[in-house]
Design a protein around this motif. Structure first.
Motif, PDB file in Angstrom:
ATOM      1  N   ARG A  29      72.470  68.532  50.616  1.00  0.00           N
ATOM      2  CA  ARG A  29      72.820  67.760  49.427  1.00  0.00           C
ATOM      3  C   ARG A  29      73.540  68.610  48.387  1.00  0.00           C
ATOM      4  O   ARG A  29      73.636  68.227  47.212  1.00  0.00           O
ATOM      5  N   SER A 391      63.646  62.655  51.505  1.00  0.00           N
ATOM      6  CA  SER A 391      63.665  61.723  50.390  1.00  0.00           C
ATOM      7  C   SER A 391      63.712  62.453  49.053  1.00  0.00           C
ATOM      8  O   SER A 391      64.476  62.077  48.153  1.00  0.00           O
ATOM      9  N   ALA A 394      67.151  63.902  48.400  1.00  0.00           N
ATOM     10  CA  ALA A 394      68.099  62.844  48.034  1.00  0.00           C
ATOM     11  C   ALA A 394      67.921  62.442  46.573  1.00  0.00           C
ATOM     12  O   ALA A 394      68.898  62.263  45.833  1.00  0.00           O
ATOM     13  N   HIS A 395      66.679  62.307  46.143  1.00  0.00           N
ATOM     14  CA  HIS A 395      66.411  61.935  44.750  1.00  0.00           C
ATOM     15  C   HIS A 395      66.936  63.010  43.793  1.00  0.00           C
ATOM     16  O   HIS A 395      67.577  62.684  42.781  1.00  0.00           O
ATOM     17  N   ALA A 397      69.287  64.973  44.199  1.00  0.00           N
ATOM     18  CA  ALA A 397      70.755  64.969  44.224  1.00  0.00           C
ATOM     19  C   ALA A 397      71.333  63.710  43.590  1.00  0.00           C
ATOM     20  O   ALA A 397      72.560  63.547  43.526  1.00  0.00           O
ATOM     21  N   GLY A 398      70.469  62.804  43.124  1.00  0.00           N
ATOM     22  CA  GLY A 398      70.939  61.594  42.464  1.00  0.00           C
ATOM     23  C   GLY A 398      71.212  60.423  43.372  1.00  0.00           C
ATOM     24  O   GLY A 398      71.757  59.402  42.931  1.00  0.00           O
ATOM     25  N   ASP A 399      70.854  60.523  44.644  1.00  0.00           N
ATOM     26  CA  ASP A 399      71.083  59.435  45.592  1.00  0.00           C
ATOM     27  C   ASP A 399      69.776  58.659  45.761  1.00  0.00           C
ATOM     28  O   ASP A 399      69.041  58.847  46.732  1.00  0.00           O
ATOM     29  N   GLN A 400      69.503  57.757  44.829  1.00  0.00           N
ATOM     30  CA  GLN A 400      68.226  57.059  44.846  1.00  0.00           C
ATOM     31  C   GLN A 400      68.135  56.077  46.005  1.00  0.00           C
ATOM     32  O   GLN A 400      67.049  55.840  46.538  1.00  0.00           O
ATOM     33  N   GLU A 401      69.273  55.521  46.414  1.00  0.00           N
ATOM     34  CA  GLU A 401      69.242  54.594  47.548  1.00  0.00           C
ATOM     35  C   GLU A 401      68.739  55.301  48.791  1.00  0.00           C
ATOM     36  O   GLU A 401      67.901  54.782  49.528  1.00  0.00           O
ATOM     37  N   ALA A 402      69.235  56.517  49.033  1.00  0.00           N
ATOM     38  CA  ALA A 402      68.775  57.284  50.192  1.00  0.00           C
ATOM     39  C   ALA A 402      67.334  57.732  50.015  1.00  0.00           C
ATOM     40  O   ALA A 402      66.571  57.802  50.988  1.00  0.00           O
ATOM     41  N   ARG A 405      65.152  54.880  51.030  1.00  0.00           N
ATOM     42  CA  ARG A 405      65.339  54.398  52.394  1.00  0.00           C
ATOM     43  C   ARG A 405      64.383  55.114  53.342  1.00  0.00           C
ATOM     44  O   ARG A 405      64.167  56.319  53.235  1.00  0.00           O
TER      45      ARG A 405
END
Length: 454
Positions: A29, A391, A394-395, A397-402, A405
């Motif tokens: 990430r 998870s 991802a959080h 890194a700012g990718d909350q959708e990932a 998921r």
């Protein structure tokens, strides 16, 4: 998070399987990790049980992001259908991964405290905007302060085994008898260790995978040329029921089922005697210096030469005292995670995959992951830990959708759990490895004995 904080690394505590996977996921990430490992090499805790074989195959104990980092070096994953020992896992996967990470991993760095810069746990003002300050000591005792934008604690539970005492505290005399008490599965192939148990009487306290392993290994010793007179007293805090030895041939983790059958054989063949409903209150010595275990009900067992205590593991939270953690009062796991992993209700296969949301605390951007996130629950899976850090990375890194998921589907792992399996108040501790953990905390399932298959 302000601009200066954003430039700081994410500190990962512990260079074990989940800690190194966290570093790999952060790199994936484009987030800078710094892994702090208290030992002199990667996977120090895993190396402490290098003689024990996992009951999960290679295909289930390698993180996908870590494998991508290793691939350019020519690394090839061992045969996915074979079962590594702890030593194999450390030497053939974890240390090579740490080597690829290079200076992002620091050894002999013991974390002694974590806080917010300029804020103890009482202060609210501007708290979330402050970086974390990690206090650590080096091999020569020198102190250092490291600033971080987030903290991922993957330090496991290996350093804090449960005691022999049935109350969760050490039994009277337990500390005084320390030279004859071990809290690990002994390596009976080690010529320095084998004489301690060969031809002698040993008490094994616990009823989980680790206890099964010790029973099977001691039974093998009793059948060997130098093992005449070797005998085990197996001490269970609860009674023996149909679930005591696990699922046997019905277990969907075959090696784990074989381990339970090996422990049962040790009892059936007369190499071990089971003492049930016994909660140790005191450890005394007879006139010959042997150890006598005294129960809370007043029972006194026959003297033994050695005691092996395998009553589970628990998290060390002492260095996190200045952080605002939200932990379940029973399991010492994150509040939202605890109901999902309660060993009174769940086996390893019925714990749903989970991530950043269930691992969050009132203190923003601090996470307990891996076995430590499970507190005292014994139902941990390595694949679950790898999904946790995917998870969390991802959080961050700012990718909350990932982050939200689910990218993991767990197999239903047989009959190791379910409501009613743990029928005593201290059952989660008593499992001493539970249905799925290894002594070092991070494999799918527990160890298997050499005779129990791999």
């Amino acid at each position: 998070m302000n601009a200066s904080t954003a430039d700081l690394p994410v500190v990962v505590i512990g260079a074990g399987p989940v800690g190194l996977a966290a570093a790999a996921r952060l790199i994936e990430r484009d987030t800078e990790p710094l892994v702090l490992e208290a030992g002199p090499a990667a996977a120090t805790a895993v190396r402490a049980w290098s003689h024990v074989r996992l009951f999960s195959p290679w295909s289930e104990v390698v993180d996908p992001a870590a494998e991508k980092l290793l691939a350019p070096t020519g690394w090839v994953r061992p045969d996915g259908a074979t079962y590594p020992s702890g030593g194999d896992w450390a030497d053939l996967y974890l240390q090579p991964l740490a080597d690829v990470l290079g200076e992002k991993v620091r050894y002999d760095a013991t974390v002694t405290g974590v806080s917010r810069a300029g804020r103890d746990r009482i202060v609210d003002a501007d708290r979330d905007a402050q970086p974390f300050v990690i206090h650590c000591t080096g091999p020569d005792g020198t102190e250092e302060r490291i600033h971080a934008r987030a903290v991922i604690d993957a330090s496991g539970t290996w350093s804090t085994p449960g005691p022999a005492g049935g109350s969760g505290l050490p039994a009277l005399g337990e500390k005084a008898a320390a030279e004859r008490i071990s809290y690990r599965i002994p390596d009976l192939k080690d010529p320095a260790v084998r004489p301690r148990y060969a031809g002698r009487r040993t008490a094994v306290i616990g009823s989980g995978a680790s206890a099964f392993t010790a029973l099977a290994h001691l039974a093998d010793l009793a059948k060997s040329d130098d093992g005449a007179g070797t005998h085990t007293t197996w001490i269970l805090r609860r009674g023996i029921s149909g679930s005591t030895f696990g699922g046997g041939e019905a277990d969907q983790l075959p090696a784990r089922g074989a381990l339970g059958l090996a422990a049962k054989a040790a009892v059936d063949d007369g190499h071990a005697d089971a003492v049930t409903g016994f909660r140790t209150d005191a450890v005394e010595r007879d006139t010959d210096g042997r150890l006598v275990l005294v129960g809370e009900d007043g029972r006194r067992l026959e003297p033994v030469d050695e005691v092996i205590v395998l009553t589970g593991l628990r998290p060390d939270l002492t260095f996190l005292g200045e952080l605002r953690l939200g932990l379940d009062e029973r399991l010492q796991a994150p509040t939202a995670l605890a109901p999902l992993i309660d060993p009174n209700q769940h086996s390893c296969g019925t714990v749903h995959p989970h991530g950043e949301g269930e691992l969050s605390h009132p203190e923003k951007d601090v996470y307990l992951v891996g076995m430590k996130s499970y507190g005292r629950a014994p139902t941990f899976l390595a694949m679950t830990g790898y999904e946790q850090v995917r998870s969390v990375a991802a959080h961050l890194a700012g990718d909350q959708e990932a982050a939200e998921r689910v990218e993991l589907t767990l197999p239903e792992t047989g009959v190791c759990g379910g409501a009613g399996l743990f029928d005593q108040p201290a059952a989660a501790e008593e499992t001493g490895g539970g249905c799925c953990e290894v002594p070092a905390t991070l494999a799918i399932g527990g160890p298997v004995s050499a005779s129990g298959g791999c």
